[in-house]
Design a protein around this motif. Sequence first.
Motif, mmCIF file in Angstrom:
data_model
loop_
_atom_site.group_PDB
_atom_site.id
_atom_site.type_symbol
_atom_site.label_atom_id
_atom_site.label_comp_id
_atom_site.label_asym_id
_atom_site.label_seq_id
_atom_site.Cartn_x
_atom_site.Cartn_y
_atom_site.Cartn_z
ATOM 1 N N CYS A 15 0.963 -13.252 0.176
ATOM 2 C CA CYS A 15 1.671 -12.431 -0.809
ATOM 3 C C CYS A 15 0.750 -11.354 -1.380
ATOM 4 C CB CYS A 15 2.198 -13.299 -1.953
ATOM 5 S SG CYS A 15 3.528 -14.416 -1.481
ATOM 6 N N VAL A 16 1.355 -10.270 -1.834
ATOM 7 C CA VAL A 16 0.611 -9.219 -2.536
ATOM 8 C C VAL A 16 1.302 -8.947 -3.868
ATOM 9 C CG1 VAL A 16 -0.255 -8.153 -0.423
ATOM 10 C CG2 VAL A 16 1.923 -7.384 -1.379
ATOM 11 N N ARG A 17 0.530 -8.377 -4.810
ATOM 12 C CA ARG A 17 1.076 -8.023 -6.120
ATOM 13 C C ARG A 17 1.488 -6.557 -6.132
ATOM 14 N NH1 ARG A 17 -3.869 -9.860 -7.153
ATOM 15 N NH2 ARG A 17 -4.416 -7.797 -8.003
ATOM 16 N N THR A 18 2.363 -6.229 -7.043
ATOM 17 C CA THR A 18 2.856 -4.853 -7.119
ATOM 18 C C THR A 18 1.751 -3.856 -7.444
ATOM 19 O OG1 THR A 18 3.502 -5.333 -9.415
ATOM 20 C CG2 THR A 18 5.237 -5.420 -7.731
ATOM 21 N N ASP A 19 0.661 -4.317 -8.088
ATOM 22 C CA ASP A 19 -0.408 -3.379 -8.440
ATOM 23 C C ASP A 19 -1.475 -3.264 -7.356
ATOM 24 O OD1 ASP A 19 -1.506 -5.876 -8.725
ATOM 25 O OD2 ASP A 19 -2.296 -5.553 -10.756
ATOM 26 N N GLN A 20 -1.321 -4.009 -6.261
ATOM 27 C CA GLN A 20 -2.259 -3.847 -5.150
ATOM 28 C C GLN A 20 -1.873 -2.623 -4.332
ATOM 29 O OE1 GLN A 20 -2.114 -8.316 -3.976
ATOM 30 N NE2 GLN A 20 -4.093 -7.569 -3.208
ATOM 31 N N SER A 21 -2.865 -2.022 -3.696
ATOM 32 C CA SER A 21 -2.626 -0.786 -2.957
ATOM 33 C C SER A 21 -2.001 -1.062 -1.597
ATOM 34 C CB SER A 21 -3.941 -0.031 -2.757
ATOM 35 O OG SER A 21 -4.791 -0.746 -1.867
ATOM 36 N N VAL A 22 -1.483 -0.006 -1.010
ATOM 37 C CA VAL A 22 -0.955 -0.100 0.353
ATOM 38 C C VAL A 22 -2.061 -0.550 1.294
ATOM 39 C CG1 VAL A 22 -0.038 1.248 2.284
ATOM 40 C CG2 VAL A 22 0.868 1.602 -0.032
ATOM 41 N N ARG A 23 -3.262 -0.008 1.105
ATOM 42 C CA ARG A 23 -4.395 -0.380 1.961
ATOM 43 C C ARG A 23 -4.676 -1.884 1.855
ATOM 44 N NH1 ARG A 23 -8.516 2.760 3.865
ATOM 45 N NH2 ARG A 23 -8.087 4.419 2.337
ATOM 46 N N GLU A 24 -4.707 -2.403 0.629
ATOM 47 C CA GLU A 24 -4.967 -3.833 0.432
ATOM 48 C C GLU A 24 -3.858 -4.682 1.056
ATOM 49 O OE1 GLU A 24 -7.284 -4.311 -3.761
ATOM 50 O OE2 GLU A 24 -5.282 -3.406 -3.855
ATOM 51 N N LEU A 40 5.075 -9.634 -5.117
ATOM 52 C CA LEU A 40 5.374 -10.293 -6.383
ATOM 53 C C LEU A 40 5.000 -9.375 -7.537
ATOM 54 C CD1 LEU A 40 3.950 -13.860 -5.617
ATOM 55 C CD2 LEU A 40 6.227 -12.940 -5.106
ATOM 56 N N ASP A 41 5.784 -9.428 -8.597
ATOM 57 C CA ASP A 41 5.489 -8.624 -9.775
ATOM 58 C C ASP A 41 4.138 -9.038 -10.351
ATOM 59 O OD1 ASP A 41 6.836 -6.767 -11.978
ATOM 60 O OD2 ASP A 41 5.766 -8.388 -13.002
ATOM 61 N N ALA A 42 3.284 -8.051 -10.611
ATOM 62 C CA ALA A 42 1.911 -8.336 -11.031
ATOM 63 C C ALA A 42 1.853 -9.051 -12.374
ATOM 64 C CB ALA A 42 1.111 -7.035 -11.093
ATOM 65 N N GLU A 43 2.806 -8.815 -13.247
ATOM 66 C CA GLU A 43 2.761 -9.415 -14.579
ATOM 67 C C GLU A 43 3.489 -10.752 -14.647
ATOM 68 O OE1 GLU A 43 4.152 -6.666 -17.471
ATOM 69 O OE2 GLU A 43 2.587 -5.175 -17.071
ATOM 70 N N SER A 44 4.687 -10.803 -14.096
ATOM 71 C CA SER A 44 5.509 -12.011 -14.253
ATOM 72 C C SER A 44 5.430 -12.970 -13.074
ATOM 73 C CB SER A 44 6.972 -11.609 -14.458
ATOM 74 O OG SER A 44 7.487 -10.983 -13.284
ATOM 75 N N GLU A 67 -3.844 4.538 -1.151
ATOM 76 C CA GLU A 67 -4.284 3.980 -2.429
ATOM 77 C C GLU A 67 -3.138 3.814 -3.418
ATOM 78 O OE1 GLU A 67 -7.172 2.857 -2.155
ATOM 79 O OE2 GLU A 67 -7.498 3.959 -0.290
ATOM 80 N N ALA A 68 -1.934 4.222 -3.038
ATOM 81 C CA ALA A 68 -0.776 4.065 -3.924
ATOM 82 C C ALA A 68 -0.426 2.587 -4.055
ATOM 83 C CB ALA A 68 0.411 4.837 -3.372
ATOM 84 N N PRO A 69 0.168 2.181 -5.174
ATOM 85 C CA PRO A 69 0.580 0.774 -5.300
ATOM 86 C C PRO A 69 1.644 0.440 -4.263
ATOM 87 C CG PRO A 69 1.483 2.090 -7.093
ATOM 88 C CD PRO A 69 0.500 2.966 -6.375
ATOM 89 N N VAL A 70 1.566 -0.766 -3.731
ATOM 90 C CA VAL A 70 2.493 -1.158 -2.674
ATOM 91 C C VAL A 70 3.931 -1.175 -3.181
ATOM 92 C CG1 VAL A 70 2.356 -3.646 -3.095
ATOM 93 C CG2 VAL A 70 2.822 -2.805 -0.785
#
Length: 355
Positions: A15-24, A40-44, A67-70
Amino acid sequence: MRLTTLTGEDLRRVCVRTDQSVRESMAVMSDAGLRLAPVLDAESGRFYGVAADGDLRRFLAANGSLEAPVSDAANRNPVVLEEVLNPTEVRSRMLWRGIEYLPLLRGDRLEALYVLWTVSAPERLTAVIMAGGLGSRLKPLTDACPKPLIKLGGKPILTHIIEHLRNEGVGRFVLSINYLGDMIVDHYGDGASLGVEIAYVHETSRMGTGGALGLIDPATLSEPFVCLNGDILNDLDLNALRERHLSSGWDATMVVRDHNYTVPYGVVRKTDDGSFVGSEEKPTMVFQINAGIYMLSKSVLPVVPKGRFYDLPTLFEDMRTRDLRSGTFTHQGRWIDVGTREEYERALDIFEAGY
């Protein structure tokens, strides 16, 4: 194709968080060997959507940044499952929807990720498909179109069958054709458009479900090979069938499935002298029926007579008089015989429903 269920720590790793980048996100997918990552939502921690490799490629092609958020590239409305089903039904739904990944949600939380893996067989299998029938039970649909080319969900019945078998490890197909067979040849050619190899045998008369095997050069078949009717839509696990066939030492394996029949009357139990024992109102009885799919070894080919009508169930009977072994493999998944108008209409409803 084999179904895997990712839960717990295995699920968290992909899984990845919403605040992770496209690269990540691309790195997470690469490390996991997947072409999709749940987002997954980064906060909730709630389920946000999915980021598939296609989503990310389209985002980057539209001048999006690595580098944009995923969350900027994610699909917010993917196909999801919101009820717990048995693995066979999950696999069926995924195959019929043509998807490799299916998130399971409980409320707004991600519970699991189902993944369909393509299993490479030790040898690319050959499939012989009987596609020469008249399609009499589907008239008038078959007056000017061979049954295998009748469309379901925008594609011919035979295309659905070939694509499923291709995904199960079949690389070469032999189509036995007769009625309006030239239309089938014109449509599929050598199979290159579907990423497979297709050859043809031409029946000059009706030869049943097995007679065409006598027209095929055994050297062109894999060992073993699969043989099936050209109007059977299914999600059979072909690798499991092959493993059962080989591990059991059988020369021929018939795929069977359960068929329920409800007796429309009360059934009475009695002794031989007529004394009443009991009764059951409209009981449901379960029979195992022939599913029209077979795994065959080349050792059975000499049993098939040359140049005449012959059905494959007869092959199993004739094998009993030879030093050849046969068995059955039970398929619990989806199976539709599209040879009748009623079943064709049912298949249309299934495709319209999306699974």
